[in-house]
Every structure is written in C-alpha cells, then in structure tokens.
Design a protein around this motif. Structure first.
Motif, short mmCIF file in Angstrom:
data_model
loop_
_atom_site.label_atom_id
_atom_site.label_comp_id
_atom_site.label_asym_id
_atom_site.label_seq_id
_atom_site.Cartn_x
_atom_site.Cartn_y
_atom_site.Cartn_z
N GLY A 125 34.33 41.69 37.10
CA GLY A 125 34.56 40.08 36.85
C GLY A 125 35.54 40.21 35.51
O GLY A 125 36.41 39.43 35.52
N LYS A 126 35.18 41.05 34.44
CA LYS A 126 36.25 40.94 33.36
C LYS A 126 37.71 41.23 33.69
O LYS A 126 38.56 40.67 33.22
CB LYS A 126 35.73 41.80 32.22
CG LYS A 126 34.24 41.47 31.54
CD LYS A 126 33.95 42.38 30.51
CE LYS A 126 32.35 41.95 30.07
NZ LYS A 126 32.05 43.07 29.42
N LYS A 127 37.68 42.15 34.43
CA LYS A 127 38.97 42.64 35.06
C LYS A 127 39.67 41.65 35.52
O LYS A 127 40.91 41.08 35.34
CB LYS A 127 39.02 43.95 35.61
CG LYS A 127 38.87 45.00 34.92
CD LYS A 127 38.58 46.46 35.89
CE LYS A 127 38.27 47.58 35.15
NZ LYS A 127 38.04 48.89 36.22
N HIS A 128 39.08 40.99 36.41
CA HIS A 128 39.65 39.78 37.10
C HIS A 128 39.91 38.51 36.40
O HIS A 128 40.82 37.74 36.47
CB HIS A 128 38.80 39.21 38.30
CG HIS A 128 38.81 40.26 39.59
ND1 HIS A 128 38.13 41.26 39.49
CD2 HIS A 128 39.53 40.09 40.78
CE1 HIS A 128 38.35 42.04 40.81
NE2 HIS A 128 39.31 41.13 41.40
N GLN A 129 39.31 38.28 35.25
CA GLN A 129 39.54 37.28 34.37
C GLN A 129 40.63 37.77 33.67
O GLN A 129 41.56 36.76 33.30
CB GLN A 129 38.32 37.14 33.65
CG GLN A 129 38.55 35.92 32.46
CD GLN A 129 37.32 35.91 31.44
OE1 GLN A 129 37.00 36.93 30.99
NE2 GLN A 129 37.02 34.78 30.96
N ALA A 130 41.06 38.91 33.16
CA ALA A 130 42.03 39.29 32.33
C ALA A 130 43.28 38.97 33.08
O ALA A 130 44.38 38.95 32.45
CB ALA A 130 41.82 40.74 32.07
N VAL A 131 43.30 39.13 34.55
CA VAL A 131 44.61 39.12 35.12
C VAL A 131 44.84 37.65 35.77
O VAL A 131 45.74 37.40 36.30
CB VAL A 131 44.67 40.05 36.39
CG1 VAL A 131 44.64 41.50 35.87
CG2 VAL A 131 43.60 39.95 37.55
N GLY A 132 43.92 36.64 35.35
CA GLY A 132 44.26 35.22 35.59
C GLY A 132 43.48 34.76 36.69
O GLY A 132 43.70 33.72 37.02
N VAL A 133 42.55 35.55 37.31
CA VAL A 133 41.76 34.90 38.31
C VAL A 133 40.84 34.02 37.69
O VAL A 133 40.05 34.25 36.67
CB VAL A 133 40.78 36.17 39.07
CG1 VAL A 133 40.17 35.42 40.26
CG2 VAL A 133 41.91 37.09 39.74
N LYS A 134 40.55 32.68 38.41
CA LYS A 134 39.71 31.78 38.00
C LYS A 134 38.28 32.06 38.87
O LYS A 134 38.33 32.38 39.69
CB LYS A 134 40.08 30.41 38.57
CG LYS A 134 41.49 30.18 37.96
CD LYS A 134 41.47 29.63 36.45
CE LYS A 134 42.81 29.26 36.03
NZ LYS A 134 43.57 30.05 35.24
N ALA A 135 37.29 31.76 37.96
CA ALA A 135 35.80 31.94 38.55
C ALA A 135 35.72 31.12 39.82
O ALA A 135 34.90 31.70 40.90
CB ALA A 135 34.94 31.57 37.64
N GLU A 136 36.58 30.10 39.90
CA GLU A 136 36.02 29.32 41.19
C GLU A 136 36.75 29.97 42.45
O GLU A 136 36.51 29.71 43.42
CB GLU A 136 36.92 27.89 40.88
CG GLU A 136 36.52 26.92 39.87
CD GLU A 136 36.79 27.63 38.47
OE1 GLU A 136 38.28 27.66 38.29
OE2 GLU A 136 36.24 27.78 37.39
N SER A 137 37.70 30.83 42.45
CA SER A 137 38.53 31.42 43.26
C SER A 137 37.34 32.37 44.03
O SER A 137 37.79 32.60 45.18
CB SER A 137 39.71 32.18 42.86
OG SER A 137 40.65 31.32 42.34
N PHE A 138 36.47 32.70 43.68
CA PHE A 138 35.46 33.64 44.27
C PHE A 138 34.98 32.58 45.58
O PHE A 138 34.41 33.58 46.61
CB PHE A 138 34.08 33.95 43.18
CG PHE A 138 34.69 35.09 42.35
CD1 PHE A 138 35.19 36.39 42.71
CD2 PHE A 138 34.46 34.91 41.18
CE1 PHE A 138 35.61 36.94 42.09
CE2 PHE A 138 34.73 35.83 39.95
CZ PHE A 138 35.37 37.03 40.62
N SER A 139 34.79 31.47 45.40
CA SER A 139 34.11 31.06 46.67
C SER A 139 35.14 31.03 47.81
O SER A 139 34.87 30.96 48.85
CB SER A 139 33.75 29.57 46.17
OG SER A 139 35.14 28.53 45.97
N THR A 140 36.59 30.77 47.31
CA THR A 140 37.66 31.01 48.47
C THR A 140 37.43 32.41 49.15
O THR A 140 37.65 32.61 50.29
CB THR A 140 38.62 30.59 47.85
OG1 THR A 140 38.84 29.27 47.08
CG2 THR A 140 39.95 30.34 48.90
N VAL A 141 37.22 33.38 48.20
CA VAL A 141 37.08 34.75 48.75
C VAL A 141 35.80 34.73 49.69
O VAL A 141 36.01 35.48 50.38
CB VAL A 141 37.02 35.79 47.28
CG1 VAL A 141 36.70 37.11 47.98
CG2 VAL A 141 38.29 35.72 46.55
N GLY A 142 34.76 34.23 49.09
CA GLY A 142 33.43 34.37 50.13
C GLY A 142 33.80 33.69 51.36
O GLY A 142 33.54 34.33 52.36
#
Length: 161
Positions: A99-116
């Motif tokens: 999760g930290k790595k994804h945040q560091a590259v600019g992924v928004k936490a909200e994008s996880f619902s789209t990934v799901g």
C-alpha cells in the motif's frame, strides 16, 4: 488481518476452486483485469511509466514487457492471498508495505474500488456461468480484506476496529 466478516469454509473453497481455473494463465487473465481497469478509469494510465516513457494508449501499455511483468506481480499477490486464506494475517505487513509503495507512485486509495470491480469482471469473464453470486461474494470479502491491509499503508496508525 480482519476482513470485517471472516470467510466461511465454503467461501474459501469457492475462492480456491475459481482461482484454480484462472491461475493457469495469469498473464492472460491479468490483461483482462487491467484492460477493464483502464476502461473504467483511463486516468490511471499515466501512473504506469517505465524509464520515464509515457504510454500513449492502454494497448501500448498492456503490451509493454515491463507492464506484463507488473501484471504477473499483481497476479502473484492474488495467488498469495488465495494460498493463505486460513491465515491472511501473515500477509499483513507485506500488504501494508505494498500500500505504501502504491501511495508513493501516486495511486489514490479510492482507485482500489475500481481495481476490485476489475478483478470481479475478470473472474466473471474467465469463469462464465461458474461465476455465481456466492463466488462473487467470497471474492469481494477476500478483496476487502486485502485492501484493508493495503490502506493501512496510507495511514500512520492502524485503523482501530
């Protein structure tokens, strides 16, 4: 790692059975997942850059060797979660760091619902009629548990449940 509601034995069996049908072709099925992801949220495409190269289209990204490597890694994370259904907590630290790595590259936490949503789409396409409401619910619970751990990577303190 808590998932809110733990997976039942039947749900674990449904996840394992369905994953067995998908895991034989991880790259192929991962391309389905990411194709759907880019369809749902084209703004995610610029997050994937290799050697400072910006992809001009999802198709260009999906065919890049570096991105195919990323797809294989994503599918391995799903595989690890399926392999540890009885003890997801052993993946807690790994998923938090992910999760930290994804945040560091600019992924928004909200994008996880789209990934799901993209994950469920991929499973439905791959499983066909075997993708029952029970299978969907089991995978949704598992994905929620994984995302909950990854979201902790965004936070300084773990959520108090």
């Amino acid at each position: 790692m808590e998932s809110g509601m733990p997976l039942s034995g039947r749900q674990r069996a449904l996840i394992r059975e369905s994953w067995q049908r998908v895991s034989g072709s991880p790259e192929q099925h991962g391309v389905v997942l990411f194709t759907r992801l880019f369809d749902l949220d084209p703004d995610l495409l610029p997050l994937f850059q290799y050697n400072s190269k910006q992809f001009s289209s999802p198709q260009e990204c999906l065919s890049a060797p570096e991105f195919l490597d990323h797809i294989r890694k994503v599918m391995l994370v799903i595989d690890a979660a399926v392999s540890h259904l009885e003890n997801l907590s052993c993946l807690e630290e790994y998923l938090c760091n992910l999760g930290k790595k994804h945040q560091a590259v600019g992924v928004k936490a909200e994008s996880f619902s789209t990934v799901g949503e993209s994950l469920l789409y991929m499973l439905e396409k791959c499983l066909g009629t075997a993708f029952s409401p029970d299978v969907q619910e089991a995978w949704s619970k598992l994905y929620s548990a994984v995302v909950k751990a990854m979201r902790r990577g965004w936070e300084t303190l773990p959520e108090g449940d």
